[in-house]
Enzyme design. Structure first.
Site, short mmCIF file in Angstrom:
data_model
loop_
_atom_site.label_atom_id
_atom_site.label_comp_id
_atom_site.label_asym_id
_atom_site.label_seq_id
_atom_site.Cartn_x
_atom_site.Cartn_y
_atom_site.Cartn_z
N HIS A 1 0.84 -1.15 0.03
CA HIS A 1 -0.20 -0.19 0.06
C HIS A 1 0.85 1.14 -0.08
CE1 HIS A 1 -2.98 2.96 1.29
NE2 HIS A 1 -3.89 2.12 1.11
N THR B 1 -6.66 23.52 -51.93
CA THR B 1 -7.77 22.67 -51.35
C THR B 1 -7.64 21.28 -51.91
OG1 THR B 1 -9.38 23.50 -53.17
CG2 THR B 1 -9.07 24.58 -50.99
#
Length: 435
Positions: free
Chosen positions: A68, A141
């Site tokens: 822990h 584009t």
């Protein structure tokens, strides 16, 4: 995160040393506030605050028998205290009062670093945009030549994308600068809201308004998502720089050191490696978002399924984003802009990028719209197939095309509104600019 993609000022926030130092600071402040409220002896609080943090090796040794981390930290730290003080450490707290409050401090400090870096990236992008406001290049584009644009406009688009992330990250900072000192399952059964309020105020945090036993993980997911969006904007920048560095385009080049070598086999290569790296890191940032979202839903008042995940994705995302933004700033700051090549590429289509001007001129002269479009389209196709000038092909159709329409600046007459917006936003960021 591997050392290759970290900056020391960010990585220091996430070390074990920094984590334990935050825990010591939190526990010491809790003890002091509790002493002021008469909950623990003042002498104990003084001893707790005066005791240095434990060595990492001692914590890990203690963890071998406890399994822990918080209990091991407390055991390693309190062994240097007299028993009459050690028993008051962590009084009335639960583990995640410590873990999550410490995590709130770490995330807050990490966001502050990313915010500072992103502001600098915005300023550099804005400065280079204004520097190249009158640099004309071809806009594309679908990867195909479209119409002329300002290179500065291209950079301004990227700058405003970073600026939007600054807004998101500022909001995220408030979301993650949160802690809790509310005890098991968040009911204040073993502590008090007054103690919590004073401790968090002293740390510069706010309280989780309805704690369970942990701080709610939607906050952490929001942070990782905001970092991923910032990373995607940096990727947009880097991808554009990659595309503009291709041999056939060659309009920009990344800054290079004298030591640069692009290929182990081909000495001539000058690869866009920095831009490619920035694009790759954005993928990692996006991948972490899914893991952070998975951490939001916990069983009842808490479980521990989130812990292992966030130990990876929180420091990694902060380190990646900070590295990515600082590297992008260096790239943009030193970017070589080839204006001659931009001018050359403007003529690559032999005038076809001015097709819209020809089409609109015909409609203004009374030609039916569809007929005008088809006529200009066919002239453009012949120019492409035969390698002829677009204006010459229009002439074969009996179209007297005004040559002044071939000036790229025709497309840019009203674009100063974008530059004005850029100046205004820079002033809001506290950067003085000239109109």
């Amino acid at each position: 995160m591997i050392d290759r993609y970290v900056r020391p000022e960010m990585s220091r926030i996430w070390t074990e040393e920094a984590t334990f130092a935050r825990w010591v600071a939190i526990e010491s402040l809790v003890a002091r506030v509790q002493a002021e409220h008469g909950i623990i002896p003042a002498e104990a609080a003084e001893t707790i605050a005066a005791t240095p943090g434990p060595d990492i090796s001692d914590v890990r040794e203690a963890e071998r028998t406890r399994d822990h981390e918080v209990l091991s930290f407390l055991a390693a730290w309190t062994k240097a205290m007299p028993d009459e003080s050690a028993r008051w450490v962590h009084h009335g707290l639960t583990s995640y009062d410590l873990v999550d409050t410490g995590l709130g401090l770490a995330m807050r400090d990490a966001v502050d670093l990313v915010l500072d870096a992103a502001r600098e990236l915005y300023r550099v992008l804005a400065r280079r945009a204004l520097e190249h406001w009158d640099t004309i290049c071809v806009g594309r584009t679908h990867g195909i030549h479209a119409e002329p644009i300002r290179f500065g406009h291209k950079l301004a688009t990227l700058a405003f994308a970073v600026d939007r992330s600054l807004t998101r990250l500022s909001a995220v900072r408030e979301s993650v600068a949160v802690g809790t000192i509310s005890g098991a399952v968040g009911t204040y059964a073993t502590t008090t809201p007054a103690v919590e309020a004073e401790v968090l105020a002293g740390l510069g945090l706010t309280a989780e308004p309805a704690p369970t036993q942990v701080v709610c993980r939607d906050r952490h997911a929001e942070l990782v998502a905001a970092l991923a969006v910032l990373g995607a904007s940096v990727e947009q920048l880097a991808l554009e720089m990659r595309l503009l560095q291709r041999t056939e385009v060659a309009e920009v080049e990344e800054p290079r050191t004298s030591a640069y070598q692009g290929s182990s086999a081909m000495p001539h290569k000058r690869n866009p490696t920095t831009s490619e790296r920035l694009c790759g890191l954005a993928r990692l940032l996006r991948a972490n978002v899914g893991a952070a979202l998975e951490d939001v839903a916990l069983w009842h008042e808490r479980d521990l399924a989130h812990s292992s995940v966030e130990r990876v994705v929180l420091p990694d995302s902060c380190n990646l984003a900070y590295y990515q933004v600082t590297a992008a700033t260096e790239l943009v700051d030193g970017l070589v802009v080839n204006t001659d090549r931009m001018a050359e590429n403007l003529g690559a289509t032999r005038g076809r990028i001015f097709s819209a001007q020809a089409y609109l001129q015909m409609t203004r002269n009374g030609v039916e719209r569809e007929h005008a479009y088809r006529t200009v389209q066919q002239a453009s196709l012949r120019s492409l197939q035969q390698g002829t000038q677009f204006a010459d092909e229009l002439g074969k159709d009996g179209i007297a095309f005004d040559e002044s329409a071939l000036d790229p600046k025709v497309f840019l007459q009203d674009e100063d509104v974008v530059r004005t917006r850029l100046h205004e936003r820079l002033r809001e960021h506290g950067t003085v600019t000239r109109p």
